[in-house]
Each structure stands twice: as structure tokens, then as C-alpha cells.
Design a protein around this motif. Structure first.
Motif, PDB file in Angstrom:
ATOM      1  N   ALA A 462       0.829  -1.210   0.000  1.00 36.81           N
ATOM      2  CA  ALA A 462       0.000   0.000   0.000  1.00 36.81           C
ATOM      3  C   ALA A 462       0.861   1.257   0.000  1.00 36.81           C
ATOM      4  O   ALA A 462       0.532   2.247  -0.678  1.00 36.81           O
ATOM      5  N   LEU A 463       1.967   1.230   0.744  1.00 37.73           N
ATOM      6  CA  LEU A 463       2.864   2.394   0.748  1.00 37.73           C
ATOM      7  C   LEU A 463       3.453   2.631  -0.639  1.00 37.73           C
ATOM      8  O   LEU A 463       3.568   3.778  -1.090  1.00 37.73           O
ATOM      9  N   THR A 464       3.829   1.547  -1.303  1.00 34.90           N
ATOM     10  CA  THR A 464       4.385   1.687  -2.644  1.00 34.90           C
ATOM     11  C   THR A 464       3.356   2.251  -3.611  1.00 34.90           C
ATOM     12  O   THR A 464       3.651   3.154  -4.405  1.00 34.90           O
ATOM     13  N   LEU A 465       2.129   1.732  -3.544  1.00 32.14           N
ATOM     14  CA  LEU A 465       1.066   2.230  -4.412  1.00 32.14           C
ATOM     15  C   LEU A 465       0.753   3.693  -4.109  1.00 32.14           C
ATOM     16  O   LEU A 465       0.556   4.503  -5.026  1.00 32.14           O
ATOM     17  N   ALA A 466       0.723   4.038  -2.821  1.00 31.38           N
ATOM     18  CA  ALA A 466       0.454   5.429  -2.443  1.00 31.38           C
ATOM     19  C   ALA A 466       1.548   6.354  -2.961  1.00 31.38           C
ATOM     20  O   ALA A 466       1.268   7.452  -3.479  1.00 31.38           O
ATOM     21  N   ALA A 467       2.804   5.927  -2.818  1.00 25.89           N
ATOM     22  CA  ALA A 467       3.906   6.754  -3.319  1.00 25.89           C
ATOM     23  C   ALA A 467       3.831   6.919  -4.831  1.00 25.89           C
ATOM     24  O   ALA A 467       4.108   8.004  -5.369  1.00 25.89           O
ATOM     25  N   ALA A 468       3.422   5.846  -5.544  1.00 28.16           N
ATOM     26  CA  ALA A 468       3.307   5.939  -7.001  1.00 28.16           C
ATOM     27  C   ALA A 468       2.190   6.909  -7.395  1.00 28.16           C
ATOM     28  O   ALA A 468       2.356   7.719  -8.325  1.00 28.16           O
ATOM     29  N   LEU A 469       1.061   6.847  -6.684  1.00 25.02           N
ATOM     30  CA  LEU A 469      -0.047   7.754  -7.002  1.00 25.02           C
ATOM     31  C   LEU A 469       0.333   9.211  -6.732  1.00 25.02           C
ATOM     32  O   LEU A 469       0.020  10.112  -7.522  1.00 25.02           O
ATOM     33  N   ILE A 470       1.008   9.434  -5.603  1.00 26.05           N
ATOM     34  CA  ILE A 470       1.434  10.807  -5.295  1.00 26.05           C
ATOM     35  C   ILE A 470       2.423  11.307  -6.338  1.00 26.05           C
ATOM     36  O   ILE A 470       2.373  12.470  -6.776  1.00 26.05           O
ATOM     37  N   PRO A 511       4.777   3.512 -16.642  1.00 22.27           N
ATOM     38  CA  PRO A 511       6.190   3.447 -16.251  1.00 22.27           C
ATOM     39  C   PRO A 511       6.423   3.821 -14.795  1.00 22.27           C
ATOM     40  O   PRO A 511       7.256   3.203 -14.115  1.00 22.27           O
ATOM     41  N   VAL A 512       5.693   4.810 -14.297  1.00 23.79           N
ATOM     42  CA  VAL A 512       5.853   5.186 -12.894  1.00 23.79           C
ATOM     43  C   VAL A 512       5.416   4.046 -11.986  1.00 23.79           C
ATOM     44  O   VAL A 512       6.097   3.705 -10.999  1.00 23.79           O
ATOM     45  N   LEU A 513       4.287   3.420 -12.291  1.00 21.60           N
ATOM     46  CA  LEU A 513       3.775   2.331 -11.470  1.00 21.60           C
ATOM     47  C   LEU A 513       4.671   1.096 -11.518  1.00 21.60           C
ATOM     48  O   LEU A 513       4.574   0.222 -10.653  1.00 21.60           O
ATOM     49  N   VAL A 514       5.527   0.993 -12.524  1.00 20.23           N
ATOM     50  CA  VAL A 514       6.465  -0.128 -12.620  1.00 20.23           C
ATOM     51  C   VAL A 514       7.802   0.239 -11.984  1.00 20.23           C
ATOM     52  O   VAL A 514       8.357  -0.522 -11.183  1.00 20.23           O
ATOM     53  N   LEU A 515       8.333   1.407 -12.344  1.00 20.19           N
ATOM     54  CA  LEU A 515       9.650   1.795 -11.865  1.00 20.19           C
ATOM     55  C   LEU A 515       9.683   1.976 -10.354  1.00 20.19           C
ATOM     56  O   LEU A 515      10.634   1.563  -9.694  1.00 20.19           O
ATOM     57  N   LEU A 516       8.660   2.618  -9.809  1.00 24.50           N
ATOM     58  CA  LEU A 516       8.705   2.940  -8.393  1.00 24.50           C
ATOM     59  C   LEU A 516       8.760   1.695  -7.503  1.00 24.50           C
ATOM     60  O   LEU A 516       9.643   1.590  -6.645  1.00 24.50           O
ATOM     61  N   PRO A 517       7.864   0.717  -7.664  1.00 26.59           N
ATOM     62  CA  PRO A 517       8.004  -0.488  -6.829  1.00 26.59           C
ATOM     63  C   PRO A 517       9.264  -1.280  -7.135  1.00 26.59           C
ATOM     64  O   PRO A 517       9.831  -1.900  -6.233  1.00 26.59           O
ATOM     65  N   ALA A 518       9.713  -1.264  -8.402  1.00 27.26           N
ATOM     66  CA  ALA A 518      10.944  -1.986  -8.739  1.00 27.26           C
ATOM     67  C   ALA A 518      12.119  -1.415  -7.960  1.00 27.26           C
ATOM     68  O   ALA A 518      12.907  -2.154  -7.360  1.00 27.26           O
ATOM     69  N   LEU A 519      12.255  -0.109  -7.943  1.00 31.27           N
ATOM     70  CA  LEU A 519      13.356   0.521  -7.226  1.00 31.27           C
ATOM     71  C   LEU A 519      13.179   0.373  -5.721  1.00 31.27           C
ATOM     72  O   LEU A 519      14.148   0.088  -5.000  1.00 31.27           O
ATOM     73  N   ALA A 520      11.960   0.577  -5.232  1.00 32.00           N
ATOM     74  CA  ALA A 520      11.724   0.510  -3.788  1.00 32.00           C
ATOM     75  C   ALA A 520      12.037  -0.884  -3.246  1.00 32.00           C
ATOM     76  O   ALA A 520      12.756  -1.025  -2.246  1.00 32.00           O
ATOM     77  N   VAL A 521      11.517  -1.916  -3.897  1.00 31.85           N
ATOM     78  CA  VAL A 521      11.726  -3.273  -3.406  1.00 31.85           C
ATOM     79  C   VAL A 521      13.185  -3.704  -3.569  1.00 31.85           C
ATOM     80  O   VAL A 521      13.735  -4.394  -2.705  1.00 31.85           O
ATOM     81  N   SER A 522      13.838  -3.304  -4.657  1.00 35.82           N
ATOM     82  CA  SER A 522      15.237  -3.684  -4.857  1.00 35.82           C
ATOM     83  C   SER A 522      16.138  -3.034  -3.812  1.00 35.82           C
ATOM     84  O   SER A 522      17.038  -3.680  -3.264  1.00 35.82           O
ATOM     85  N   VAL A 523      15.907  -1.753  -3.510  1.00 29.76           N
ATOM     86  CA  VAL A 523      16.698  -1.090  -2.470  1.00 29.76           C
ATOM     87  C   VAL A 523      16.398  -1.710  -1.105  1.00 29.76           C
ATOM     88  O   VAL A 523      17.302  -1.947  -0.298  1.00 29.76           O
ATOM     89  N   PHE A 524      15.118  -1.986  -0.850  1.00 27.26           N
ATOM     90  CA  PHE A 524      14.732  -2.645   0.399  1.00 27.26           C
ATOM     91  C   PHE A 524      15.432  -4.001   0.536  1.00 27.26           C
ATOM     92  O   PHE A 524      15.991  -4.328   1.595  1.00 27.26           O
ATOM     93  N   ALA A 525      15.409  -4.812  -0.530  1.00 27.33           N
ATOM     94  CA  ALA A 525      16.047  -6.131  -0.481  1.00 27.33           C
ATOM     95  C   ALA A 525      17.549  -6.010  -0.264  1.00 27.33           C
ATOM     96  O   ALA A 525      18.148  -6.785   0.489  1.00 27.33           O
ATOM     97  N   THR A 526      18.166  -5.026  -0.906  1.00 22.24           N
ATOM     98  CA  THR A 526      19.608  -4.849  -0.745  1.00 22.24           C
ATOM     99  C   THR A 526      19.965  -4.443   0.673  1.00 22.24           C
ATOM    100  O   THR A 526      20.922  -4.965   1.269  1.00 22.24           O
ATOM    101  N   MET A 527      19.196  -3.528   1.246  1.00 21.15           N
ATOM    102  CA  MET A 527      19.478  -3.091   2.612  1.00 21.15           C
ATOM    103  C   MET A 527      19.297  -4.235   3.604  1.00 21.15           C
ATOM    104  O   MET A 527      20.122  -4.418   4.511  1.00 21.15           O
TER     105      MET A 527
END
Length: 854
Positions: A462-470, A511-527
């Protein structure tokens, strides 16, 4: 519609869609199988490496009615076997065993200093070898203090000969009032002392030394072995007697999916054992299996939380990229569908044609990815079947809806570049609701944790979707400020490029709805992966306390220590003495270590652990449990008086809880050591050869043991796979976003070329149009990815994968963030340049319609 011609015309787009679908289905179906296989392996390892006394199901009884014959034990054993619930039966092996033992049976005249217990094992003949004397035989009688008492033939373990001075032919009188005599007729050794079986009967294999509460002297305890005939002389009325029926559990067939059923089955068996009236004796179920399953479930829940978030993000991004591919296909077939509608084709026919073209690409590709997933070892879960079906249904449904919306009326012309699309009130309300729910969920997640409400697992999505909508709603506004600044300049390219970027076109949303969760989850997984790795290193140092630690039961001779110092590769050796010390004159004890703290600090300098400085004399560092006592005496070789200098929460390599203290080596009356802390490059085998009676441990071995855990391995490997996959999907999304708007962009550039736009200016215009969306989305995605671990931190315990140390203090991985953002920016710029270069030689007449050039 005939499909061969469109298939040939759009072969490249269909090939991209096929590749995206096949890879997505392989990941969606294969990764869950791999993760579940690792979960199963982790459970099996936990069950097979734990002591058998913890995993086996043991029915115990302190008898009121004595059992005198072996047949009585066997009859009850068969009954308990049949009482095992169905969920546990596949794990129960047929080679169970029974026992009868007394406890705290004193040797007459020792004043409670020595205890020799009587023991019977149903399978002793298969478990021990008799090295002296013979096996015990029938029971007889003897006279003691004018009374006839039983004389039981017994055997003792060979260790009792050394520790207690027992031997063949000795007769010992047991009891203080109700006497029984035992005659030692044999000495035995275990055939396989390392067998897990013996964890039930360590009292038979070893002489134990116990210090009673408040006592100063140690007690010796030993359990003997007797024959079946000895059962006639055992009575619960005269002894502390316990009967046991052991149902062995084989964990090699266990599955992590069955853990809830196993837990419930153990509870049910415990209830049945208590309520069933099979004799006049009360029975109970003794097992550590529930605790082991609960510990595993807690570790599994944390692993599933992290992996479900990562895999859920991967599925979301994969579906988004596939939808982008479908959008590209339908856009390429725009004129074909429009012509079909103009010629009288119904909306159902046109939408069906679009869905059929999409299905023609994605259905075989999904089937191929699904089939390839069976090459991945692991159980077949429901998601293995559902995942590919979701991919196909999503792609086909989007194609049908997209074509239906675009061709509601024949030849309906649209110009998305002329005016901004105004969202409806209903859509704005829905988006505000999604953002509000995401914020409320984030607050609840931090306040309550996932253990209180598993539904909070959807909060990160939900946070990812909210960030994408904003982002979709807000990113044009700062660009419009740049447009105003660019309008004041003389150059037209910045103004035109930023103006096109600032317009809220429908093609920019995906593209925004794809890029944003891709980057968010990849950075989250890396951390998460990096923090687990660093905590594992810190935990390994905390477990050992030095690069290498040598621990001996007894004192290590000075000559041996000098040999260790002279060994090639050894740089530094710090001697330490550990033991249990008495505090003052009270019957209270604490663990203690005497060591040169200054040398120890130099040995571990530059490592993740540290020890506070300690001055000489009689100063000491004490645990929190000993805080505030002032100076006190200790009983350790002498009776020195120590003064607490500070409080230390844990001693690396030794203790992390309870009562303990650290003091200088000078406190001891003479320097001696039973522990060596070593720095250098030397093999554990060499040190074990030099100190044969010692245990050699190393930080490298401890780290390898932590990382070899199946749960730990699958968490880290899955996070790596997800990170790589999401990075590639992000790049594909950038490329597809360029291709989706390619026709419109080429048309606009062609218009401007008729007005004198050069190739260089065309490239700059395309970059300025594409790059802002990528950069803004990248920044938001990276920020969200950096914040997700902080949001999830209080709700997810990852200590099970980091040597039981809490994983916290997630540090931002700016290198990874920079690589991802930079890579996407470079990909967008290169894609824009390539797109402009390919369209440079395009005939304007082929792009502009008749009348557009006038």
C-alpha cells in the motif's frame, strides 16, 4: 481478423512479450518452490540435529502400580503407538525403546555424596558392548542388618571405573532405610556414543557431578544397567522411580507446511496421554518438540515476511512490465483496430481480437515458464499453478480493456498532448483513500507488529502504491516551474522538452507504477541483505570473542602454551582462566574470567566487538545482575576481594546473560589458563593437535555455521535474485516506456523538423522529455526503499538469520541507490538518443498525414 499478417508485422513486439511472460512465470512459479524447499530443509535440519530427548515423544510415569515384566512395558508401548495422531505417524519410527530408572538413590554411608541409580533399557543389548565381566543376570538376595534384601546384578560404564573407583565384583549397598544391594558384574561402553539415542540416557553413559543448592561439595551421580529380571526388584513405593516409553521421531520426512498440524498433534497426544486410563498409573508426555516447532515457526514467519514482500514486489513489477508490453502491442495495432471499427466491426470483435493477439503471445510463453519451473527442486505449491495463470489473465484482460476503452466509438480522435487530463472526482477520492490507508497501516505496523495482525503484511504494498499515485499527481508541478524558467530563455529546446515532460499524459502512468516499486523493493532487499550480512559477522565475533579460541576442561600447561605461541601463523596469544566462583560467603555463584584485558583489547582491535578497559589490581567488570554490590569477596583458588569498576552487558565469546564478572589475571594466586585467545592465520587442526583435550573454535567457522543455515541462505539468495530481477525489469520498463510513446514522439519531432529542428536538438528534446519522469520516479522509489526497512523494523525479527543478534540500524546503501538511479538515467538517455537516431532518416511524408505539412 486474420492473425498471420499482424503476427509478422509485429513480430518484434510479440517476441518481447513472449520473453517477458516466460521469465515472469518462471520466477513466479520457481522461486516459491525453491523457498519452500529451503524451509523444509531448515525444519529437517532442526529436527535431526536437535537432541533426541527434545524431538522424541516420551510418555513418562511415576508409578503407583509397579510393572514387573517386560511384556507389560511392550503392551503399553503398542498402545501409545496407536494413540499417536495421524499428522505425527509418518514421522514416528518403529525402533522405539522403554526404560525404568530410579533417581537420587544414595549409596549407604556416603551422607548423600554419592548416588548409584538403578536403570533398565529395553534395547541395551543393541546399544552397548561389554568390555569387562559379563552382562547382568538374574536377581538374588543377600542379608543386611538381619534382613533379607534384593541383590541386583548391574553393569556400569567404563567412565565410572576412573571417576568413582568402581570395578567388577564390588557390591554396593543403596538406600538409607529401604535397602537394596547391587553387584557390579560387568563394565560396558556405548557402541556409538555419538548416537542421538543417548541424549535420553546420558546418566547411564557418564558420571555427573552436581553441586546442590546451598552446598559446597559436589555430588557424584551414576545410573547402572540391569537385566529384565531386575524389574522385579524395582518399586515406586521404595524409590524415586520413573518409567518411560520413547517414540522416536524422524525429522527427515517433515515439511514446513505441516508445522501447525504437528504442533496440534503433539498437544492432542499430550491430552490423550493424561486422560486415557490404561493402568492405575498417571502418565504424561515429555517432549521438547513444541518449543522447537515454535522457535522454527517464529524464524519461518520472519523469513516469509521478508520473502513475501520481495516476491510480491517482484510479481507486481513483472505484471507491470508485461502490461507495458501489452500496451506497446495494442498501440502498434491502433490503426488496425481503428480500421476494423470503421468498417463495421463491433467493439466485442475488436476487443476480442486484441485479447486473442495477446493470448497468442503470453499463453505459450506462460506455459513454457511454468514447465521450466519444475526444474527447480521443491514442493509444488498452489502459487506455482496460480502465478502463471494470474500473469496470463492480467495480460489478456488488460489488452481487452485497453482496446475497448480506446475504440469505444469508431475513428474517435484524441490529442493527449494538447490539454492535461483532468481526473474525475471519484478517481481522486479513491487515490486519497489509498494514501490514507497506507499511512494508517504504516502507523499500526510500527505500533503493533506483524505478529498482532498478519494483514499488516500488505502495508508495504500500500505504501508503494500510495507513493506511485502521489508521484503521478505531483511530478508535473515542479517541472512546470522549470518550464516557466525555460520560457524566459532564448533556446526553444528546453522549453519544448520540459513542456512535453510536464504534461500529464496517459502513457506516463504505467512506467511510474512499474519503476517505483521496482526501485523501492530492490533497495529494500539490498538493505535487508546487507544488514543481515553485517550482523552475521558481528554475531560470529560475539560468539567466539577472538579470531580463534581454544578452550580446555583442565589447565593448559605452560609448555603447551609456548608451543602454540611458536606455531607458524600465530601473531598473538592471550591467556584466560574461566570458572565458577562463589560470591562472598553466601551460596551464590557466578561465572568469571581472569584475563589481561589490555592484551585482549589489542587482539580484537578493528573487529565489531570490544571490551571496556579495566585497570589492574582487584578491579572487575560485572554483569548487570551484580551491579550495585560494592566490593565483595570471591571464592576462586583463594579469596580475593574485588571492586566493581564498571558494568558490561556481555563478554564476547563467553556470556551474554546471567551473573558474570571479568577481572585481571593478577587476581589469581598463580597464572594459569584453560582458555587461549589467538590472533593469526593458523589451522584449527594444528591447534587441536597441540592441545588435544581442548575445543578449538574460530570466528570464520562460526560465521560459516551461521550462513550455512538453510533459512538464512534462502533469505539472502532470494533477496539477491529479486534485486537483480527488479533492476533488469526497471531497465526494461524504461525501454518500453520509450517505445510506448515512440509514435507520438516521432510525430512531434517530425513537425519540429519541418520548422528547422536539427538532429542534435531533436536528441536533446527527447532526453528532456523522457529523463525527468525517470529521475523523479527513481528518487521517490529510492527514498521509499530506504524507508521500508525502518517501517518494518519493529515488526520483523531477523535475529534468527544473524546468529541471534538483533538486526537493526539499517544504514542507507547509497552506493546501490546511486547505481540504480544512475543506471536508469543512463538507460533513459541512451534510449532517447537511439530512438532519435533511428528516426533521423524517416521520411516526413511517412509520418505526417496529408495536410499536416501545410
Amino acid at each position: 481478423m486474420r492473425f498471420p499478417l499482424p503476427v509478422r508485422a509485429h513480430a518484434g513486439t510479440l517476441a518481447v512479450l513472449v520473453a517477458l511472460t516466460a521469465v515472469a512465470c518462471l520466477l513466479v512459479a520457481g522461486l516459491p518452490r525453491a523457498t519452500q524447499a529451503s524451509f523444509d530443509e531448515a525444519l529437517r535440519r532442526a529436527l535431526t540435529t536437535a537432541p533426541a530427548v527434545q524431538t522424541d515423544l516420551t510418555v513418562a510415569s511415576e508409578p503407583v502400580e509397579d510393572l514387573r515384566e517386560r511384556a507389560q512395558f511392550e503392551s503399553l508401548y503398542r498402545h501409545w503407538q496407536h494413540s499417536v495422531p495421524a499428522a505425527l505417524r509418518p514421522l514416528i519410527t518403529p525402533d522405539g525403546h522403554m526404560s525404568a530408572k530410579t533417581s537420587r538413590t544414595p549409596v549407604t554411608g556416603t551422607g548423600g555424596g554419592t548416588y548409584i541409580n538403578l536403570g533398565w533399557l529395553s534395547d541395551a543389548d543393541r546399544r552397548v558392548d561389554w568390555v569387562q565381566g559379563r552382562m547382568p543376570g538374574p536377581t538374588s538376595t543377600t542379608r543386611h542388618e538381619g534382613e533379607t534384601i534384593p541383590l541386583i546384578e548391574v553393569g556400569v560404564v567404563d567412565e565410572a571405573v576412573r571417576e568413582m573407583g568402581l570395578g567388577v565384583g564390588q557390591i554396593k549397598m543403596l538406600g538409607e532405610s529401604d535397602y537394596v544391594a547391587v553387584k557390579i558384574v560387568g563394565i560396558f561402553k556405548a557402541k556409538n556414543p555419538g548416537d542421538r539415542y543417548w541424549s535420553h540416557d546420558l546418566d547411564i553413559l557418564h558420571v555427573s557431578k552436581q553441586r546442590p543448592p546451598g552446598g559446597m561439595d559436589e555430588e557424584l551421580h551414576l545410573t547402572t544397567l540391569m537385566s529384565d529380571a531386575g524389574l522385579t526388584a524395582l518399586s515406586g513405593a521404595a524409590r524415586h522411580l520413573t518409567y518411560r516409553w520413547v517414540l522416536p521421531l524422524d525429522g527427515r520426512a517433515a515439511s514446513a507446511l505441516d508445522v501447525p498440524d504437528l504442533d496440534a498433534a503433539v498437544a492432542e497426544l499430550g491430552r490423550l496421554v493424561k486422560v486415557q486410563e490404561v493402568s492405575n498409573n498417571p502418565h504424561r508426555l515429555d517432549t521438547g518438540l513444541p518449543k522447537l516447532l515454535d522457535d522454527f515457526s517464529a524464524a519461518l514467519a520472519a523469513a516469509q515476511t521478508v520473502l513475501y514482500l520481495a516476491l510480491g514486489g517482484l510479481l507486481t513489477v513483472a505484471l507491470g512490465v508485461i502490461v507495458l508490453g501489452v500496451r506497446l502491442l495494442t498501440d502498434r495495432m491502433e490503426h488496425t483496430f481503428a480500421l476494423a471499427r470503421a468498417r463495421g466491426g463491433s467493439l466485442r470483435q475488436v476487443a476480442g481480437a486484441g485479447a486473442a493477439m495477446t493470448a497468442l503471445a503470453v499463453a505459450p510463453a506462460a506455459l513454457a515458464g511454468y514447465a521450466l519451473s519444475f526444474l527447480v527442486p521443491g514442493p509444488v505449491l498452489a502459487v506455482v499453478h496460480v502465478g502463471p495463470a494470474v500473469v496470463v489473465v492480467t495480460a489478456v484482460a488488460f489488452a481487452a480493456v485497453r482496446v475497448s476503452v480506446a475504440h469505444r466509438t469508431p475513428l474517435h480522435e484524441r490529442r493527449d498532448d494538447v490539454a492535461d487530463a483532468r481526473p474525475s472526482v471519484r478517481r481522486v477520492t479513491l487515490e486519497v483513500l489509498v494514501v490514507g490507508l497506507a499511512l494508517v497501516g504504516a502507523y499500526l505496523l510500527r505500533a503493533r507488529g506483524l505478529s498482532q495482525d498478519p494483514l499488516l503484511l500488505f502495508v508495504p504494498v500500500a505504501l508503494t502504491l500510495a507513493a506511485a499515485l502521489i508521484t503521478l499527481r505531483c511530478y508535473p508541478y515542479p517541472l512546470r516551474l522549470l518550464v516557466r524558467l525555460a520560457a524566459r530563455g532564448r533556446a526553444a529546446v528546453p522549453f519544448l522538452g520540459l513542456t512535453r515532460a510536464a504534461r500529464a499524459r496517459s502513457a506516463s502512468g504505467l512506467p511510474v507504477l512499474v519503476l517505483l516499486p521496482a526501485l523501492a523493493v530492490s533497495v529494500f532487499a539490498t538493505m535487508i541483505s546487507n544488514e543481515i550480512a553485517s550482523t552475521q559477522v558481528r554475531a560470529s565475533w560475539q560468539q567466539v570473542g577472538a579470531p580463534i579460541k581454544v578452550t580446555s576442561v583442565g589447565e593448559i600447561p605452560a609448555s603447551v602454551i609456548e608451543k602454540v605461541r611458536a606455531t607458524d601463523g600465530v601473531e598473538q596469544v592471550v591467556m584466560a582462566q574461566t570458572g565458577q566462583v562463589q560470591l562472598a560467603d553466601a551460596p551464590e555463584y557466578a561465572a568469571a574470567i581472569a584475563v589481561d584485558v589490555a592484551q585482549w583489547r589489542r587482539l580484537i582491535a578493528g573487529t565489531p566487538i570490544s571490551v571496556p578497559p579495566l585497570s589492574g589490581g582487584t578491579s572487575a567488570l560485572v554483569s548487570p545482575a551484580l551491579k550495585g554490590r560494592g566490593a565483595f569477596e570471591i571464592g576462586w583458588l583463594s579469596r580475593p576481594r574485588v571492586t566493581p569498576q564498571g558494568v558490561i552487558d556481555s563478554v564476547p565469546g563467553f556470556w551474554s546473560s546471567g551473573k558474570f564478572l571479568v577481572m585481571p589475571m593478577t587476581v589469581l594466586p598463580r597464572p594459569q589458563a584453560n582458555t587461549l585467545l589467538i590472533k593469526g592465520d593458523v589451522s584449527r587442526a594444528e591447534l587441536a593437535r597441540l592441545v588435544p583435550a581442548a575445543t578449538v573454535d574460530s570466528q570464520k567457522r562460526a560465521l560459516a555455521a551461521i550462513r550455512e543455515d538453510p533459512l538464512t541462505g534462502i533469505v539472502r539468495s532470494t533477496l539477491v535474485v529479486v534485486t537483480v530481477a527488479l533492476g533488469l525489469y526497471a531497465l526494461v520498463a524504461v525501454v518500453l516506456s520509450l517505445l510506448v510513446g515512440a509514435a507520438e514522439r516521432a510525430r512531434a519531432v517530425s513537425f519540429l523538423r519541418t520548422l528547422g529542428l536539427s538532429d542534435r536538438q531533436a536528441r536533446r528534446l527527447t532526453v528532456l522529455e523522457v529523463l525527468p519522469m525517470v529521475l523523479v520516479t527513481a528518487l521517490v522509489g529510492l527514498g521509499l526503499g530506504l524507508g521500508l526497512p525502518i517501517a518494518l523494523g519493529p515488526g520483523v525479527d531477523l535475529s534468527a538469520y544473524a546468529g541471534d543478534l538483533q538486526v537493526s540500524g539499517y544504514s542507507p546503501d547509497l552506493v546501490m541507490a546511486g547505481v540504480l538511479a544512475g543506471g536508469l538515467a543512463v538507460a533513459a538517455a541512451l534510449g532517447a538518443y537511439a530512438h532519435t537516431a533511428l528516426g533521423r532518416h524517416r521520411d516526413l511524408g511517412a509520418v505526417l498525414r496529408v495536410g499536416d505539412q501545410s
